[in-house]
Design an enzyme around this catalytic site. Structure first.
Site, short mmCIF file in Angstrom:
data_model
loop_
_atom_site.label_atom_id
_atom_site.label_comp_id
_atom_site.label_asym_id
_atom_site.label_seq_id
_atom_site.Cartn_x
_atom_site.Cartn_y
_atom_site.Cartn_z
N GLY A 152 0.81 -1.21 0.00
CA GLY A 152 0.00 0.00 0.00
C GLY A 152 0.85 1.26 0.00
N ASP A 153 1.88 1.27 0.83
CA ASP A 153 2.78 2.43 0.88
C ASP A 153 3.51 2.63 -0.44
OD1 ASP A 153 2.58 3.49 3.63
OD2 ASP A 153 3.26 1.50 4.20
N PHE A 154 3.98 1.53 -1.03
CA PHE A 154 4.72 1.65 -2.28
C PHE A 154 3.80 2.10 -3.42
CE2 PHE A 154 7.89 -0.96 -0.07
CZ PHE A 154 9.05 -0.29 -0.44
N GLY A 179 3.33 5.80 -2.98
CA GLY A 179 4.52 6.52 -3.44
C GLY A 179 4.58 6.60 -4.95
#
Length: 409
Positions: free
Chosen positions: A180-182, A185
């Site tokens: 999710g974070d990647f 980003g």
């Protein structure tokens, strides 16, 4: 505008000359900054001064002799690393001076934090109306949940991803990386570069609002229309596909696993013949792609019985001889020695002054005329503080020493 560094001195890099201030913590903002820096942007990463709470990124993973894991070496590559306490008035003023000279701000603070420091949207526009402000948060900058605390894992669940990972008789699982974070980003970097193109027309900056759960929702295929039109809630399908077969991971004699994707008619014909089972082509259960999907368990069992008679490497070579899509389930050990990965420069080594050369992923995507590059890995907190404040802000050595003595940097 850019500070002269080895990232921006080469005009061939597509983002050379753009200055990005990266503030925040964890993965999403850091990955956005990494992508931009890989293609030449001058990315200045702002962290709290030494002695304060470390960015959680620096506490991530298995720690080496320098007291950190290696994720910061990767995500902070090509960046300039400075310290600044933005929560104190003098620090907020210095941060504002950085933003006056920047093309973009990338941050993942909880919504409202910047405004509390006197740097809300109106103030940012007054400082620099060309500034592109990329704000990454769990739920976005607006809406009833905007101010709630969130991590990527919670956003993955809300975006629908966790419910699709694992097996029906077990709880929803984690993918194994902070996907999710990647994804957030990646969307943030896309939003920023899109805004840079738009700024060439309007001359104005804008807010790029990235909710992590929305980044996850963006890759959820046909989840919503399937629910709407068929009243069907997609769930986990284990190691394969719900409506594709044979397309799964299959056990081998040596304990390895091989992915085989032969659900369409052409590859399936090749696979049946390679297995020595041409009669499968006339089997009523397997005559069409749709029928094979209806009998996924049966065809997978037949393929598994065959794959267990081979070692994984041997099987992959055999299948590729017939142009059947197949590959081993790679571990890090496999990745490090694969000749294709080596030829594509997808394992590179970058220097971190604390540990020496660090192996890491190469630059993606590959541009033919203006490829990105990695000049150095991440490094110690505040490694470039003096150089950045002297070159970009014109501060003297005495001024910098004063800021440090007061705990501002």
């Amino acid at each position: 505008m850019a500070v002269e560094t080895n990232q921006t001195a080469d005009g061939r890099l597509p983002l050379a000359g753009f200055v990005v201030i990266e503030a925040g913590s964890m993965i999403a903002a850091s990955y956005c900054g990494q992508l931009l820096a890989d293609f030449g942007a001058t990315v200045i990463k702002v962290e709290a001064p030494k002695g304060r709470a470390l960015d959680t990124l620096r506490q991530w993973g298995r720690k080496y002799k320098h007291g950190e894991g290696f994720l910061p070496s990767i995500l902070n590559r090509n960046k300039q690393l400075v310290t600044l306490d933005m929560s104190v008035p003098e620090g907020a003023r210095l941060f504002a001076e950085l933003l006056k000279r920047a093309d973009a701000l990338v941050e993942n603070f909880k919504p409202g934090i910047l405004a509390a420091w006197g740097l809300g949207e109106a103030q940012l526009a007054a400082l620099n109306d060309k500034l592109i402000h990329v704000a990454i948060s769990g739920y976005g900058q607006t809406g009833p949940m905007a101010n709630l605390a969130a991590f990527g894992a919670i956003a993955e669940a809300m975006g629908g991803m966790r419910a699709l990972i694992g097996f029906e008789d077990r709880p929803p699982a984690r993918l194994g990386v902070s996907i999710g974070d990647f994804l957030a980003g990646l969307y943030a970097a896309f939003g920023l570069t899109t805004s840079l193109l738009e700024r060439q027309k309007s001359g104005k900056g804008q807010l790029v609002d990235v909710g992590i759960y929305e980044a996850v929702m963006g890759v959820m295929e046909d989840l919503l229309p399937v629910y709407t039109f068929f009243n069907a809630v997609r769930g986990p399908v284990g190691t394969g596909f719900d409506r594709l077969a044979p397309s799964n991971i299959y056990a081998c004699r040596d304990g390895g696993w091989v992915l085989i994707a032969a659900p369409t008619d052409g590859p399936f014909r090749k696979l049946a013949r390679r297995m020595g089972k041409p009669e499968l082509l006339d089997d009523e259960r397997f005559k069409t792609q749709s029928l094979r999907a209806d009998h996924r368990a049966e065809i997978d069992a037949i393929v598994t019985q065959w794959t267990k008679t081979f070692d994984s490497g041997e099987l992959v070579k055999l299948l590729r001889t017939d142009d059947i899509p197949a590959g081993k389930s790679y571990t890090a050990a496999d990745i490090m020695v694969d000749e294709h990965i080596k030829a594509r420069e997808m394992v590179i080594r970058a220097y971190d002054e604390r540990t020496g050369e660090v192996p890491m992923q190469g630059v993606v995507p590959k541009l033919s005329r203006t490829p990105g590059r990695v000049s150095h890995a991440g490094g110690a907190v505040g490694r470039d503080t003096e150089a950045v404040y002297a070159q970009l802000l014109g501060l003297s050595a005495e001024e910098i020493a004063g800021l440090r003595s007061r705990g501002v940097i």
